[in-house]
Design a protein around this motif. Structure first.
Motif, PDB file in Angstrom:
ATOM      1  N   ALA A  20      37.025  26.526  20.250  1.00  0.00           N
ATOM      2  CA  ALA A  20      36.613  25.782  21.450  1.00  0.00           C
ATOM      3  C   ALA A  20      37.413  24.481  21.553  1.00  0.00           C
ATOM      4  O   ALA A  20      37.907  24.129  22.633  1.00  0.00           O
ATOM      5  N   SER A  21      37.554  23.778  20.433  1.00  0.00           N
ATOM      6  CA  SER A  21      38.306  22.513  20.426  1.00  0.00           C
ATOM      7  C   SER A  21      39.757  22.718  20.831  1.00  0.00           C
ATOM      8  O   SER A  21      40.333  21.876  21.529  1.00  0.00           O
ATOM      9  N   ILE A  25      37.331  22.047  24.580  1.00  0.00           N
ATOM     10  CA  ILE A  25      35.873  22.068  24.719  1.00  0.00           C
ATOM     11  C   ILE A  25      35.266  21.509  23.450  1.00  0.00           C
ATOM     12  O   ILE A  25      35.531  21.998  22.356  1.00  0.00           O
ATOM     13  N   LYS A  26      34.445  20.486  23.599  1.00  0.00           N
ATOM     14  CA  LYS A  26      33.818  19.866  22.438  1.00  0.00           C
ATOM     15  C   LYS A  26      32.302  19.918  22.613  1.00  0.00           C
ATOM     16  O   LYS A  26      31.717  19.081  23.285  1.00  0.00           O
TER      17      LYS A  26
END
Length: 108
Positions: A20-21, A25-26
């Motif tokens: 995700a990172s 996206i965090k």
């Protein structure tokens, strides 16, 4: 057995977080829920979401047919209907549909 499940689950969450990172996206929080024996996974997740006033939940879909969902049930389908927050369902890649692919294999 429980320790192995917790270890694998934690490892899977970390892998998801890294992926995700890498896409910018965090997530605010990743949580590994352990359901007591005899408790459905569906209700465990739903209760957690309600208790913690979650704004959204992301879950995967195994790509079950409508008949399979009716007989076995689907966690993502249940959450989409009964969760107190937004439910984001991630579909599996087309090449996985109709196959029994364990989660550990999918990550490789």
């Amino acid at each position: 057995m429980k320790k192995l499940a917790v270890d694998k689950g934690s490892e899977f969450l970390q892998d998801c977080s890294r992926k995700a990172s890498s896409h910018g996206i965090k997530p605010d929080e990743l949580k590994l829920l352990i359901a007591n024996q005899g408790t459905s996974v569906k209700s465990c997740i739903k209760n957690y979401l309600e208790k913690h006033n979650a704004s959204a939940v992301v879950c995967g879909s195994r790509g079950l047919s409508a008949i399979s969902r009716a007989f076995i049930g689907s966690v993502s389908d249940y959450l989409a209907h009964y969760a107190s927050c937004a439910t984001i369902i991630i579909k599996p890649p087309r090449e996985w549909l109709g196959k029994s692919v364990p989660v550990v294999e999918r990550r490789r």
